[in-house]
Design a protein around this motif. Structure first.
Motif, short mmCIF file in Angstrom:
data_model
loop_
_atom_site.label_atom_id
_atom_site.label_comp_id
_atom_site.label_asym_id
_atom_site.label_seq_id
_atom_site.Cartn_x
_atom_site.Cartn_y
_atom_site.Cartn_z
N GLU A 67 0.84 -1.19 0.00
CA GLU A 67 0.00 0.00 0.00
C GLU A 67 0.88 1.24 0.00
O GLU A 67 1.87 1.33 0.73
N ALA A 68 0.55 2.18 -0.85
CA ALA A 68 1.30 3.43 -0.96
C ALA A 68 0.34 4.53 -1.38
O ALA A 68 -0.83 4.27 -1.71
N ARG A 69 0.84 5.76 -1.36
CA ARG A 69 0.09 6.89 -1.90
C ARG A 69 0.78 7.40 -3.15
O ARG A 69 1.99 7.18 -3.34
N GLU A 70 0.01 8.05 -4.00
CA GLU A 70 0.61 8.70 -5.15
C GLU A 70 1.74 9.60 -4.70
O GLU A 70 1.60 10.38 -3.77
N GLY A 71 2.89 9.48 -5.32
CA GLY A 71 4.07 10.26 -4.94
C GLY A 71 5.01 9.57 -3.99
O GLY A 71 6.14 10.03 -3.78
N ASP A 72 4.59 8.43 -3.41
CA ASP A 72 5.46 7.70 -2.48
C ASP A 72 6.54 6.94 -3.24
O ASP A 72 6.37 6.55 -4.40
N ARG A 73 7.62 6.71 -2.53
CA ARG A 73 8.71 5.87 -3.04
C ARG A 73 8.62 4.51 -2.36
O ARG A 73 8.41 4.43 -1.13
N LEU A 74 8.76 3.46 -3.14
CA LEU A 74 8.73 2.10 -2.61
C LEU A 74 10.12 1.48 -2.73
O LEU A 74 10.75 1.53 -3.78
N VAL A 75 10.59 0.92 -1.62
CA VAL A 75 11.87 0.21 -1.58
C VAL A 75 11.57 -1.20 -1.08
O VAL A 75 11.24 -1.39 0.10
N ILE A 76 11.65 -2.17 -1.98
CA ILE A 76 11.21 -3.54 -1.67
C ILE A 76 12.40 -4.48 -1.82
O ILE A 76 12.89 -4.70 -2.94
N ARG A 77 12.85 -5.01 -0.71
CA ARG A 77 13.99 -5.94 -0.74
C ARG A 77 13.46 -7.36 -0.88
O ARG A 77 12.68 -7.84 -0.05
N VAL A 78 13.88 -8.02 -1.95
CA VAL A 78 13.43 -9.38 -2.24
C VAL A 78 14.59 -10.34 -2.02
O VAL A 78 15.67 -10.18 -2.62
N VAL A 79 14.38 -11.33 -1.15
CA VAL A 79 15.40 -12.33 -0.85
C VAL A 79 14.88 -13.69 -1.31
O VAL A 79 13.80 -14.13 -0.89
N ASN A 80 15.62 -14.35 -2.18
CA ASN A 80 15.19 -15.59 -2.80
C ASN A 80 15.73 -16.79 -2.01
O ASN A 80 16.92 -17.08 -2.03
N HIS A 81 14.82 -17.50 -1.33
CA HIS A 81 15.19 -18.69 -0.55
C HIS A 81 14.72 -19.99 -1.23
O HIS A 81 14.75 -21.05 -0.59
#
Length: 581
Positions: A67-81
């Protein structure tokens, strides 16, 4: 509790909170930065009385909501197990000047290898509504998907009355078999892949399937209240009709773009599309429960799609019981009437109702003049069966699919990285045809030669080019609707029709005032669709059919949008943790 125990307990609770909710930090004036951690794990899940191990994010199926708002920055760290290489795509996000975060494997990045990680970093610019995220390699998106909700900026209201509650509804497909095995076997023998065993709503197949009454999605509502349903089609291969018995739905948004509201009893949604609808509960307690149902729309051959129906339940709180949340399971049940599975007339009438708001606050910036015209045929085809092998495609060949008779071959390294580093030799060529090299009666009797060519070809266009693209369906091996998704852009659907596109006649009827704006559009079965967009986003952008079987057969291509001349019109360098092939 002793003081010595209080501090460790507090620390533990804080850690749990960080794992469950996104971290948020102040950013520019336009929004905040939201941090998410996505851990890719295998998990045993039981459906239809059978248990299998599936790929999940944070152990959840479907995956967690972003969930975010217009104008937000998303930083999503994906770790593959998990033992599979994997990448994630943020479907419908414009990714303005952030192509490195788009996610399709071997297009904008190499996949994240087992035991490795990657941080997706991007800002939501000029978008609000419902999108989705999903795996973008092979068929892993069968279980790796979730909602991406973009709220308006603080203080900016919806262009409709604020709903009492918002609820995501995600359609999917469930296979008893391992989906990686399903597509691998199909590609080996050249046949169509086995179809799914069930459709699902929020991961649940519901009471119409064997052994699944306990696995039923239930939407519980209060009389007189209005709910915003954020509907997402995450199915692998099926377009779907959807309806709720004795209730109307008001469509207000598609693909995270507001539309002129209209009311319908049934909606149509292709894989890759989203639709926001307002559901207003009856003013008085109805003394009944209501099925919500979804089943496929398809003009394809029987056996090429899952013809089963998924059901969920709409229940009302009874204000006369105590507590009012108690539900009476012995109430009468009403069921919706869905269109027949091949009812193209309904699909056409429904699609024609979709129009942009096109007002001062939410304008429809349709390109009025066009720099480059493209005409792409899209459909099925065949490849010769290899020597000393038996194939189960048409007439002993292997099923394939193509755009302008080019069946796209994924490279062994990412196209964007090859372009950025100037090392494209042997990776791709820049000669994707702007129209079919051989013309024929596209929706009439198919040609005798149905073989496709193969290659990794891209279409190169300068920055800020205004593009008009006609996608023309073909009748080779049958007419089908093809939901096409364009990465990195929204486009305006300015025209559509049946039969062969006639530029002299059909272009005069284009809607250049309030056409619907979206990122995924269904090419009509036996027809064509015309879209326009402005190529204002440098990078390499995938365009493909969102029926996964067709994508696997090569129904895909890529656009290479060059940098502009100004410093703010150039793609930034790749992040340091960009995965290696």
């Amino acid at each position: 509790m002793p003081a010595s125990m209080a501090l460790p307990s507090l620390i533990m609770l804080s850690c749990i909170a960080l794992l469950q909710f996104p971290a948020m930090t102040e950013s520019q004036q336009t929004g905040i930065t939201r941090h998410y951690q996505f851990d890719i794990h295998m998990k045993n899940v039981t459906r239809l009385c059978e248990t299998k191990s599936i790929v999940t994010v944070n152990g959840q199926f479907p995956g967690p909501k972003i969930e975010a708002r217009e104008g937000d920055r998303l930083v999503i760290r994906v770790v593959n197990h998990v033992p599979y290489n994997l990448s994630l795509h943020w479907h419908g996000v414009r990714q303005l000047f952030s192509a490195w975060a788009d996610g399709p494997a071997y297009i904008t990045q190499c996949p994240i290898q087992s035991g490795h990680s990657y941080v997706y970093n991007f800002t939501i610019v000029g978008q609000r509504g419902t999108l989705r995220w999903h795996a973008h390699i092979s068929w892993l998106r069968a279980t790796v998907y979730g909602p991406l909700v973009i709220l308006p900026k603080i203080g900016v209201p919806y262009p409709f009355a604020k709903p009492y509650k918002e609820v995501p509804l995600i359609f999917g497909q469930w296979f008893k078999a391992d989906t990686e095995t399903v597509i691998s076997q199909a590609l080996q023998i050249g046949a169509g892949p086995n179809v799914s065993d069930a459709h699902t709503i929020n991961g649940l197949p519901g009471p119409l399937y064997n052994c699944s009454a306990k696995d039923t999605f239930k939407l519980k509502v209060k009389p007189g209240k209005t709910y915003l349903l954020r509907i997402i089609n995450a199915a692998l291969n099926d377009e779907l009709f959807f309806s709720i018995a004795n209730h109307s739905l008001t469509v207000v948004d598609v693909d995270a773009v507001y539309v002129k509201p209209f009311t319908t009893e049934t909606l149509l949604i292709t894989p890759g599309q989203t639709t926001n609808v307002l559901l207003t509960a009856h003013a008085e307690y109805p003394g009944a429960i209501f099925f919500m149902k979804a089943r496929p729309y398809s003009t394809g051959r029987p056996g090429t799609y899952d013809n089963t129906t998924v059901a969920g339940i709409l229940e009302y709180e009874n204000p006369y019981s105590f507590p009012p949340s108690n539900f009476n399971k012995n109430l009468p049940l009403f069921e919706p009437m869905l269109p027949s599975m091949n009812e193209t007339s309904f699909a056409t009438n429904y699609t024609d109702k979709l129009k942009s708001l096109a007002n001062a606050q939410y304008p429809a910036n349709v390109p009025q003049t066009i720099d480059r015209h493209f005409f792409f045929t899209v459909g099925l085809g065949a490849k010769p069966c290899p020597k000393n092998k038996t194939c189960q495609g048409p007439n002993g060949t292997m099923f394939s699919a193509s755009v302008n008779n080019v069946s796209f071959v994924l490279p062994k390294t990412a196209l964007l990285q090859s372009h950025y580093t100037g090392k494209s030799n042997g990776v791709y060529t820049s000669d994707f045809p702007i129209m079919p090299l051989i013309q024929f009666n596209y929706t009439g009797i198919p040609p005798n030669n149905t073989f496709v060519t193969t290659g990794t070809k891209v279409s190169v266009i300068p920055f800020n080019t205004s593009v008009e693209l006609v996608l023309q369906g073909t009748s080779i091996f049958g007419v089908e609707s093809h939901p096409f998704h364009l990465h990195g852009f929204n486009f305006f659907v300015v025209g559509r029709g049946f039969g062969n596109y006639n530029p002299d006649k059909d272009s005069s009827g284009f809607n250049l005032v309030d056409p619907v704006e979206r990122n995924t559009v269904g090419v009509p079965a036996g027809g064509w669709v015309a879209i326009r967009f402005l190529a204002d986003n440098p990078g390499v952008w995938f365009m493909h059919c969102h029926l996964e079987a067709h994508t696997s057969w090569g129904l895909k291509m890529a656009w290479l949008v060059l940098d502009g001349s100004l410093p703010n019109q150039k793609l930034p360098p790749p992040p340091s943790d960009l995965p290696k092939c």
